[in-house]
Enzyme design. Sequence first.
Site, PDB file in Angstrom:
ATOM      1  N   SER A   1      15.346  40.804  15.948  1.00 27.39           N
ATOM      2  CA  SER A   1      16.321  40.492  14.903  1.00 27.39           C
ATOM      3  C   SER A   1      16.620  41.766  14.132  1.00 27.39           C
ATOM      4  CB  SER A   1      15.798  39.375  13.993  1.00 27.39           C
ATOM      5  OG  SER A   1      16.794  38.964  13.072  1.00 27.39           O
TER       6      SER A   1
ATOM      7  N   HIS B   1      19.318  38.572  17.511  1.00 28.36           N
ATOM      8  CA  HIS B   1      20.150  37.859  16.544  1.00 28.36           C
ATOM      9  C   HIS B   1      21.384  38.698  16.232  1.00 28.36           C
ATOM     10  CE1 HIS B   1      16.358  35.606  14.927  1.00 28.36           C
ATOM     11  NE2 HIS B   1      16.871  35.032  15.992  1.00 28.36           N
TER      12      HIS B   1
ATOM     13  N   ASP C   1      11.425  33.336  13.504  1.00 25.90           N
ATOM     14  CA  ASP C   1      11.937  32.945  14.813  1.00 25.90           C
ATOM     15  C   ASP C   1      11.215  33.718  15.908  1.00 25.90           C
ATOM     16  OD1 ASP C   1      13.530  31.587  16.655  1.00 25.90           O
ATOM     17  OD2 ASP C   1      15.063  33.152  16.639  1.00 25.90           O
TER      18      ASP C   1
END
EC number: 3.1.1.61
Length: 341
Positions: A158, A185, A278
Site C-alpha cells: 500500500s 492499493h 489489509d
Amino acid sequence: MKVGIVNDSALAVAALRRAIALDPAFEIVWVAGDGEQAVQLAASHTPDVILMDLLMPVMDGVEATRRIMAATPCPIVVVTTDLGRNATQVFDAMGHGAIDAVDTPTLTESDAKLTAGPLLRKMRNIGRLVAGRAAPRPAITEMPGTLAASRLVAIGASAGGPAALAKLLGALPADFCAAVVAVQHVDEAFAPGMADWLDSQCALPVRVAAPGETPQAGTVLIAGTNNHLRLLGSNRMAYTEQPSEYLYRPSIDVFFESVVEYWRGQAIGVLLTGMGRDGASGLKAMRDHGCLTIAQDQATSAVYGMPKAAAAMGAASEILPLTAIAPRLVQACCSVRPPPG
C-alpha cells in the site's frame, strides 16, 4: 476528520473546498501554498489527511511528502490535475508514503458532485482506516484446489508500495522460476501506468492482470481494477465485486485468501509497506496453510502499518529488510523442485 490542503492554485483550492463541503464529516484546518509551508503546518497541526498537489514553487509535493512522512506521518493523498502526465512524480510520492492518488475535482457547478466522488470515497476510506473501523474479515472456506502445481509469489503493498515493489522486483533475475502476482492499493485509472513503470524497472515483464489470465513463471501480474483480484478454481485470475465488506478494493486479504483456497503448489506470501491492516489476516491464513510468509521490517518500510499488524498476529514466518526479500525468494523458489502435480 481534519483535512490539510497543499496547493498553489487558487482555482484548485476552491474546487477542493467545494468538494469537501459536500460531506460535513470533513473540516479543512489549513491550506498551504507550497510544500515547505505544508511541512511546517503538518508539524504544528497534524491533520487526519493531507491532500497534496505535486507541482508547486519552493518545494514540490514529492519532497514535502517525504519530509512529512519522515517527521510527522499522516495519510497523504496526491491530488493533481493530470495523473497520467505526472505519473513519475505520483510514483515518487507514493514511494515516500502517499497512500493514494486522484484527479483534482472540477469547479464547474454541473460537474462538482460527480468529479468530487472519487476524492470523497478515498477520504472516507481513510477516515475508517484511521478510526480502526475496517470491516471484519469473513472466515475462509476451504475449497478444492484445481490449479496445477507451480510456484507463486503473492505480494501485497500500500503506502510506499510502488518504490518498494520496484526495488524488490528489480532485484529478481530474468529467469526467476515463479509466477508473481502483486496487489497494490491504487486506483484503476493509475494501475496501467504503474505496471508500465514497474516494467521499466525490472528484468521480469510486468503487466496488469487480465481476466481469465493464468499466472506464469517469470511474469509479474498487477491488480488493475477497483474490484478484487483473486484466483479461481479454473486456474485463472478473475476480478470480482464480492466480498463487498472489505475496506480496500482491491483487497490484499481477498487475494491471499484465494491463494489458500485454490493454489496447491508452492506459494509464498509477502506483505510490504502500507497503512492499516489489509493483508495481515490473509498472510496469517497463508502461514497457517504451510506457506512461507514474509513481512517487510520497520526500518525499511515507508509506513509500518500492514507489516506491523502481520508481525503482531504471528502472520509472518520471517521479517526481513526490503533488500533481503528478493534473495530470499530466489532461495526459496529456485533452489528446490516444485511439488509433484
